[in-house]
Design an enzyme around this catalytic site. Structure first.
Site, PDB file in Angstrom:
ATOM      1  N   HIS A 122       0.819  -1.212   0.000  1.00  0.00           N
ATOM      2  CA  HIS A 122       0.000   0.000   0.000  1.00  0.00           C
ATOM      3  C   HIS A 122       0.853   1.262   0.000  1.00  0.00           C
ATOM      4  O   HIS A 122       2.051   1.229   0.285  1.00  0.00           O
ATOM      5  CB  HIS A 122      -0.958   0.017   1.195  1.00  0.00           C
ATOM      6  CG  HIS A 122      -0.316  -0.019   2.539  1.00  0.00           C
ATOM      7  ND1 HIS A 122       0.400   1.038   3.073  1.00  0.00           N
ATOM      8  CD2 HIS A 122      -0.289  -0.994   3.478  1.00  0.00           C
ATOM      9  CE1 HIS A 122       0.828   0.718   4.281  1.00  0.00           C
ATOM     10  NE2 HIS A 122       0.435  -0.512   4.559  1.00  0.00           N
ATOM     11  N   CYS A 144       2.893  -4.898   6.633  1.00  0.00           N
ATOM     12  CA  CYS A 144       2.650  -4.627   5.210  1.00  0.00           C
ATOM     13  C   CYS A 144       3.919  -4.137   4.519  1.00  0.00           C
ATOM     14  O   CYS A 144       4.951  -3.936   5.156  1.00  0.00           O
ATOM     15  CB  CYS A 144       1.556  -3.569   5.060  1.00  0.00           C
ATOM     16  SG  CYS A 144      -0.065  -4.102   5.661  1.00  0.00           S
TER      17      CYS A 144
END
Length: 169
Positions: A122, A144
């Protein structure tokens, strides 16, 4: 001050990322993603050729090995795939990584803890895009793989669903 920053982040998370970019032409799309955790580098490949390279931030415990459980703030290691995408993510666009795999799910169950999930590639949290490349000064995610917003738009356009991703130590 901290309350103001928290409120700003909550409002921006609800506003979202805006519309995602169009898909890149087929000859510019990746068929493999490779992440080199120790180098903080992610490479998109088409065949044997690298077509894009990005400097990344990872989970704040990234150097402590692979992810095993929810909340350990580690980035997984192994072979996964991009299995869905979220254009309305709290971060600027996101591509979901298929962690945990069946073996990781089983290991967590046997050991009595949740394996975690929601591991994504992301951009920056919505509203924080001005940080740009400065986000790379530290590992700040919960596991992430983070890039700048501009890079995320490029990745979104070039990475189709079901693209394999190899995450290496």
């Amino acid at each position: 001050m901290a309350v103001s920053l928290f409120a700003y982040t909550k409002v921006m998370a609800r506003i979202g990322s805006g519309s995602p970019p169009a898909d890149a032409p087929p000859e510019q799309r990746a068929d493999l993603i490779r992440v080199y955790k120790s180098e903080r580098r992610m490479v998109l490949f088409r065949g044997d050729a690298a077509i894009s390279t990005y400097q990344i931030s990872l989970g704040s415990a990234a150097d402590a090995g692979p992810k095993h459980r929810e909340g350990d703030e580690k980035t997984p290691e192994g072979r996964y795939e991009i299995d869905w995408r979220n254009p309305k993510s709290v971060a600027h666009l996101s591509l979901h990584i298929s962690y945990p795999n069946p073996n990781e799910r089983h290991e967590a169950e046997v050991n009595g803890y949740p394996p975690g999930g929601s591991i994504m590639i992301h951009g920056l949290p919505n509203g924080w895009g001005l940080l740009g490349e400065a986000h790379r000064l530290w590992d700040w995610t919960d596991g992430c793989i983070a890039v700048t917003d501009a890079e995320m738009r490029d990745i979104w356009a070039r990475v189709p669903d079901h693209t394999p991703i190899d995450i290496m130590p």
